[in-house]
Scaffold this active site. Sequence first.
Site, mmCIF file in Angstrom:
data_model
loop_
_atom_site.group_PDB
_atom_site.id
_atom_site.type_symbol
_atom_site.label_atom_id
_atom_site.label_comp_id
_atom_site.label_asym_id
_atom_site.label_seq_id
_atom_site.Cartn_x
_atom_site.Cartn_y
_atom_site.Cartn_z
ATOM 1 N N TRP A 45 7.948 22.637 27.894
ATOM 2 C CA TRP A 45 6.727 21.855 28.106
ATOM 3 C C TRP A 45 6.365 21.054 26.861
ATOM 4 O O TRP A 45 5.940 19.900 26.956
ATOM 5 C CB TRP A 45 5.568 22.778 28.485
ATOM 6 C CG TRP A 45 4.243 22.082 28.376
ATOM 7 C CD1 TRP A 45 3.774 21.075 29.175
ATOM 8 C CD2 TRP A 45 3.217 22.308 27.399
ATOM 9 N NE1 TRP A 45 2.524 20.663 28.761
ATOM 10 C CE2 TRP A 45 2.166 21.400 27.671
ATOM 11 C CE3 TRP A 45 3.089 23.189 26.332
ATOM 12 C CZ2 TRP A 45 1.006 21.359 26.896
ATOM 13 C CZ3 TRP A 45 1.931 23.153 25.568
ATOM 14 C CH2 TRP A 45 0.912 22.248 25.859
ATOM 15 N N HIS A 46 6.542 21.631 25.691
ATOM 16 C CA HIS A 46 6.229 20.897 24.473
ATOM 17 C C HIS A 46 7.163 19.700 24.286
ATOM 18 O O HIS A 46 6.750 18.678 23.725
ATOM 19 C CB HIS A 46 6.325 21.820 23.257
ATOM 20 C CG HIS A 46 5.138 22.707 23.079
ATOM 21 N ND1 HIS A 46 5.130 24.035 23.449
ATOM 22 C CD2 HIS A 46 3.901 22.455 22.582
ATOM 23 C CE1 HIS A 46 3.953 24.561 23.174
ATOM 24 N NE2 HIS A 46 3.182 23.633 22.665
ATOM 25 N N GLY A 47 8.391 19.805 24.754
ATOM 26 C CA GLY A 47 9.313 18.685 24.638
ATOM 27 C C GLY A 47 10.746 19.162 24.767
ATOM 28 O O GLY A 47 11.075 20.305 24.428
ATOM 29 N N MET A 100 7.443 27.287 28.337
ATOM 30 C CA MET A 100 6.463 26.772 27.382
ATOM 31 C C MET A 100 7.130 25.889 26.334
ATOM 32 O O MET A 100 6.602 24.846 25.944
ATOM 33 C CB MET A 100 5.726 27.923 26.701
ATOM 34 C CG MET A 100 4.579 27.468 25.802
ATOM 35 S SD MET A 100 3.756 28.819 24.911
ATOM 36 C CE MET A 100 2.892 29.634 26.262
ATOM 37 N N GLY A 101 8.304 26.287 25.872
ATOM 38 C CA GLY A 101 9.035 25.468 24.911
ATOM 39 C C GLY A 101 9.417 24.117 25.486
ATOM 40 O O GLY A 101 9.212 23.076 24.854
#
Length: 401
Positions: free
Chosen positions: A333-335, A330-331
Amino acid sequence: MPNMQPYANPMYFMVLVIMLLPLMIALARGVRLKVYETIVSAAFIFLMFTGAKWQEGIALIAYCIWQVVIVLVYQRERQQHNRTGAFYAAVILAIAPLAIVKLTPVFSYHPSLLGFLGISYLTFKSVQVVMELRDGTIKAIRVWPFLRFLLFMPTISSGPIDRYRRFEKDYENVPDHNDYVDMVASGIHYMFLGFLYKFILGYFFGTVLLPQVAQAAMSQKMAMGGTGISWALVGYMYCYSMYLFFDFAGYSLFAVSISYLMGIRTPQNFNKPFLAGNIKDFWNRWHMSLSFWFRDFVFMRVTFYIMKHRLIKKRVHISQVAYLINFLIMGFWHGVTWYYIVYGLFHACAIIINDMWLRKKKKSHLPSNRWTKALAIGITFNVVCLSFLIFSGFLDTLWFH
């Protein structure tokens, strides 16, 4: 022409609702004007990618073709052979365009030509369909229903992330008159609540207050010689957290509102997240469509894989590893930046610690009353706000620039 980016200004809503009126009148009579709905949706999606964004429009078309081919080829493969390798290949290929878009800034100063507004949320939908084809919960996919689900206009840019079977059921089963009247009433309520959240509270915290607090934090940093934690930084943490919630929750309410007007019950994204009693409860309330997607398609599958192959013996350690993988992804995915990755690891550690505490609390028979519940809410709120300070990237600016 006014700005026709999704939910950017009141004019967008005025034009959109006027264009949806024939569809709404038909829905109130128990009929869905599928062709008209398609034309209106296509027109508004087209307007999202006009002018300087025309290259993103081309990327969107290429992306949709890519995903349709992957889904259809995998569907045929599953019907004939159902090989595990083909499933993994389909998932990797479905994720590949998003991975390229996310990784390009690491190696280049220019954004990827494959990127467009909403690529993340379309990828979540595509991967979901591939995985549910694998599970057999989706029996078959046809091109047009898949594209209709992928490109549902109200949610195309930033979600919420719907599920294919739930969406198709809503689309094919037109609500009766009374149900649709209730949906319209709810849609109007969500729209005005979204105006309050995004254009009033979000504007106040993000545009009016946040720059002032940021400047104060920078000034205090200089006065303190770059050491210590200033009260202005703490103020920035809370201010940014409020801005992030009201801006994104308002945007999500707009998407849900327009969906309801179109006769589709798109799921909510937020449920009073700052009243959560622990960090796990928070993720059951915050950006719910995303957190539930990661729960179902990352956490549960990692857990099942570890158990199936007996990689870890203790169940508690299995869940801990699954949490780390889940939130690390998830981290990323944010960038691909340190603060997004740390944000993901922060929440993984917070949930692991929370699980350890809940197990200890259960064995110790500690008191549970309104005061302990209020304390739990307060601690959770501050832990979440600290994570949002990391997520904001302001520490990167404060410390390294």
